[in-house]
Write a protein that holds these residues in place. Structure first.
Motif, PDB file in Angstrom:
ATOM      1  N   ALA A   1       0.793  -1.225  -0.147  1.00 15.15           N
ATOM      2  CA  ALA A   1      -0.169   0.099   0.008  1.00 15.15           C
ATOM      3  C   ALA A   1       0.910   1.203   0.122  1.00 15.15           C
ATOM      4  O   ALA A   1       0.495   2.156  -0.673  1.00 15.15           O
ATOM      5  CB  ALA A   1      -0.862  -0.028   1.167  1.00 15.15           C
ATOM      6  N   ARG A   2       1.619   1.079   0.798  1.00 16.32           N
ATOM      7  CA  ARG A   2       2.962   2.450   0.695  1.00 16.32           C
ATOM      8  C   ARG A   2       3.495   2.507  -0.529  1.00 16.32           C
ATOM      9  O   ARG A   2       3.793   3.698  -0.960  1.00 16.32           O
ATOM     10  CB  ARG A   2       3.902   2.249   2.006  1.00 16.32           C
ATOM     11  CG  ARG A   2       5.089   3.148   2.153  1.00 16.32           C
ATOM     12  CD  ARG A   2       4.647   4.443   2.831  1.00 16.32           C
ATOM     13  NE  ARG A   2       3.911   4.444   3.979  1.00 16.32           N
ATOM     14  CZ  ARG A   2       4.331   4.235   5.129  1.00 16.32           C
ATOM     15  NH1 ARG A   2       5.455   4.366   5.543  1.00 16.32           N
ATOM     16  NH2 ARG A   2       3.623   4.045   6.209  1.00 16.32           N
ATOM     17  N   VAL A   3       4.053   1.245  -1.112  1.00 19.56           N
ATOM     18  CA  VAL A   3       4.713   1.571  -2.463  1.00 19.56           C
ATOM     19  C   VAL A   3       3.583   1.923  -3.809  1.00 19.56           C
ATOM     20  O   VAL A   3       3.959   3.208  -4.260  1.00 19.56           O
ATOM     21  CB  VAL A   3       5.088   0.196  -3.013  1.00 19.56           C
ATOM     22  CG1 VAL A   3       5.625   0.099  -4.529  1.00 19.56           C
ATOM     23  CG2 VAL A   3       6.095  -0.247  -2.042  1.00 19.56           C
ATOM     24  N   ARG A   4       2.323   1.597  -3.491  1.00 17.27           N
ATOM     25  CA  ARG A   4       1.328   2.290  -4.400  1.00 17.27           C
ATOM     26  C   ARG A   4       1.104   3.700  -3.935  1.00 17.27           C
ATOM     27  O   ARG A   4       1.004   4.519  -4.954  1.00 17.27           O
ATOM     28  CB  ARG A   4      -0.049   1.302  -4.126  1.00 17.27           C
ATOM     29  CG  ARG A   4      -0.587   0.924  -5.507  1.00 17.27           C
ATOM     30  CD  ARG A   4      -1.850   0.340  -5.249  1.00 17.27           C
ATOM     31  NE  ARG A   4      -1.771  -1.376  -5.227  1.00 17.27           N
ATOM     32  CZ  ARG A   4      -1.582  -2.125  -4.061  1.00 17.27           C
ATOM     33  NH1 ARG A   4      -1.642  -1.832  -3.027  1.00 17.27           N
ATOM     34  NH2 ARG A   4      -1.417  -3.335  -4.228  1.00 17.27           N
ATOM     35  N   LYS A   5       1.307   3.983  -3.061  1.00 21.07           N
ATOM     36  CA  LYS A   5       1.098   5.510  -2.441  1.00 21.07           C
ATOM     37  C   LYS A   5       2.043   6.167  -3.316  1.00 21.07           C
ATOM     38  O   LYS A   5       2.026   7.393  -3.723  1.00 21.07           O
ATOM     39  CB  LYS A   5       0.867   5.738  -1.018  1.00 21.07           C
ATOM     40  CG  LYS A   5       0.377   7.002  -0.523  1.00 21.07           C
ATOM     41  CD  LYS A   5       0.156   6.756   0.994  1.00 21.07           C
ATOM     42  CE  LYS A   5      -0.477   7.964   1.598  1.00 21.07           C
ATOM     43  NZ  LYS A   5      -0.623   7.739   3.025  1.00 21.07           N
TER      44      LYS A   5
END
Length: 118
Positions: A39-43
């Motif tokens: 989720a952090r990578v996507r963000k």
């Protein structure tokens, strides 16, 4: 002579790291449980204005690439610290490692241009 042994040992460590990582990737069945939260990578990817949609596998691959990059930088920086007779990695070791990566990337781009012109 000692410097040559150190260089050879360093090369062996690098080869072992990549060999281990290659085996790990080949044997892995679930990449979603890596070191980096997807989720952090996507963000972080969506910070770029041109990025609207991201396929499911892209953050997984990017997270693994980041993991490999950090491992490589750490190993190279450790070697740099040892060359300077220190047992602690310092900022200057990381900077030196990044400079060598930058030089290598520049050389690759230079040779790509030469090959495309030939």
């Amino acid at each position: 002579m000692g410097n040559q042994n150190s260089t050879q040992q360093h090369q062996i460590e690098i080869e072992n790291l990549w060999s281990f990582q290659r085996r790990e990737v080949e044997q892995a069945h679930d990449f979603k449980n890596g070191l980096f939260p997807l989720a952090r990578v996507r963000k972080m990817m969506k910070v770029e204005e041109d990025v609207d949609r991201i396929s499911a596998e892209v953050p997984v691959v990017l997270a693994k690439a980041c993991d490999l990059f950090i491992r490589n930088v750490t190993l190279q920086s450790w070697h740099q610290a040892q060359k300077n007779k220190r047992s602690i990695i310092q900022r200057q070791d990381i900077n030196s490692t990044m400079d060598s990566f930058r030089d290598a990337c520049h050389n690759i781009e230079y040779f790509k241009r030469l090959m495309s012109e030939a």
